[in-house]
Design a protein around this motif. Sequence first.
Motif, PDB file in Angstrom:
ATOM      1  N   LYS A  23       0.833  -1.201   0.000  1.00 34.06           N
ATOM      2  CA  LYS A  23       0.000   0.000   0.000  1.00 34.06           C
ATOM      3  C   LYS A  23       0.868   1.253   0.000  1.00 34.06           C
ATOM      4  CE  LYS A  23      -3.730   2.539   0.545  1.00 34.06           C
ATOM      5  NZ  LYS A  23      -4.952   2.462  -0.213  1.00 34.06           N
ATOM      6  N   GLU A  35       1.206  -9.646  -6.898  1.00 37.38           N
ATOM      7  CA  GLU A  35       0.026 -10.249  -6.284  1.00 37.38           C
ATOM      8  C   GLU A  35       0.234 -11.726  -6.008  1.00 37.38           C
ATOM      9  OE1 GLU A  35      -3.446  -9.334  -8.584  1.00 37.38           O
ATOM     10  OE2 GLU A  35      -3.420  -7.232  -7.966  1.00 37.38           O
ATOM     11  N   MET A  54      -5.627  -6.124   4.475  1.00 36.88           N
ATOM     12  CA  MET A  54      -6.593  -5.549   3.535  1.00 36.88           C
ATOM     13  C   MET A  54      -7.511  -4.570   4.256  1.00 36.88           C
ATOM     14  SD  MET A  54      -7.715  -8.839   1.208  1.00 36.88           S
ATOM     15  CE  MET A  54      -9.121  -7.998   0.510  1.00 36.88           C
ATOM     16  N   HIS A  59      -6.473  -1.886   1.379  1.00 31.86           N
ATOM     17  CA  HIS A  59      -5.675  -2.195   0.197  1.00 31.86           C
ATOM     18  C   HIS A  59      -6.198  -3.452  -0.476  1.00 31.86           C
ATOM     19  CE1 HIS A  59      -2.299  -1.938  -2.426  1.00 31.86           C
ATOM     20  NE2 HIS A  59      -1.702  -3.019  -1.968  1.00 31.86           N
ATOM     21  N   LYS A  60      -6.385  -3.388  -1.781  1.00 30.92           N
ATOM     22  CA  LYS A  60      -6.839  -4.506  -2.620  1.00 30.92           C
ATOM     23  C   LYS A  60      -8.268  -4.917  -2.289  1.00 30.92           C
ATOM     24  CE  LYS A  60      -2.713  -5.525  -4.554  1.00 30.92           C
ATOM     25  NZ  LYS A  60      -2.440  -5.320  -5.953  1.00 30.92           N
ATOM     26  N   HIS A  63     -10.484  -5.464  -5.487  1.00 31.39           N
ATOM     27  CA  HIS A  63     -10.113  -6.547  -6.390  1.00 31.39           C
ATOM     28  C   HIS A  63     -10.915  -7.798  -6.016  1.00 31.39           C
ATOM     29  CE1 HIS A  63      -6.311  -4.721  -8.052  1.00 31.39           C
ATOM     30  NE2 HIS A  63      -6.584  -3.906  -7.039  1.00 31.39           N
ATOM     31  N   PHE A  66      -9.022 -10.737  -4.612  1.00 32.26           N
ATOM     32  CA  PHE A  66      -8.640 -10.616  -3.211  1.00 32.26           C
ATOM     33  C   PHE A  66      -9.868 -10.671  -2.301  1.00 32.26           C
ATOM     34  CE2 PHE A  66      -4.662  -9.337  -4.956  1.00 32.26           C
ATOM     35  CZ  PHE A  66      -3.719  -9.640  -3.981  1.00 32.26           C
TER      36      PHE A  66
END
Length: 90
Positions: A23, A35, A54, A59-60, A63, A66
């Motif tokens: 991040k 990743e 996360m 962060h992510k 997605h 994720f």
Amino acid sequence: MQWLTVILAVMNIAGFIMMGTDKKRARNQEWRIPETNLFGAAFLGGALGVLAGMKVFRHKTQHLSFRYGIPALLVFNIAVVYYMVSKLGM
């Protein structure tokens, strides 16, 4: 059993730190952690740490790989630990 606890603790701490580092690098437009490395850490027992990273670092989270993959790997981690403790007596 003690070695299993240490391995899981190390992997979860590593996964959490990797998410925070990635991040920070994303914000600074620096080289990123692949990743596959994040998923690798989760697969090897660090899914809870990656999931916590996360949430804490936001962060992510958008997605889908994720959002659904890391919780699935957490279930996998739990199943593996359960099997090792109950069936193998570790």
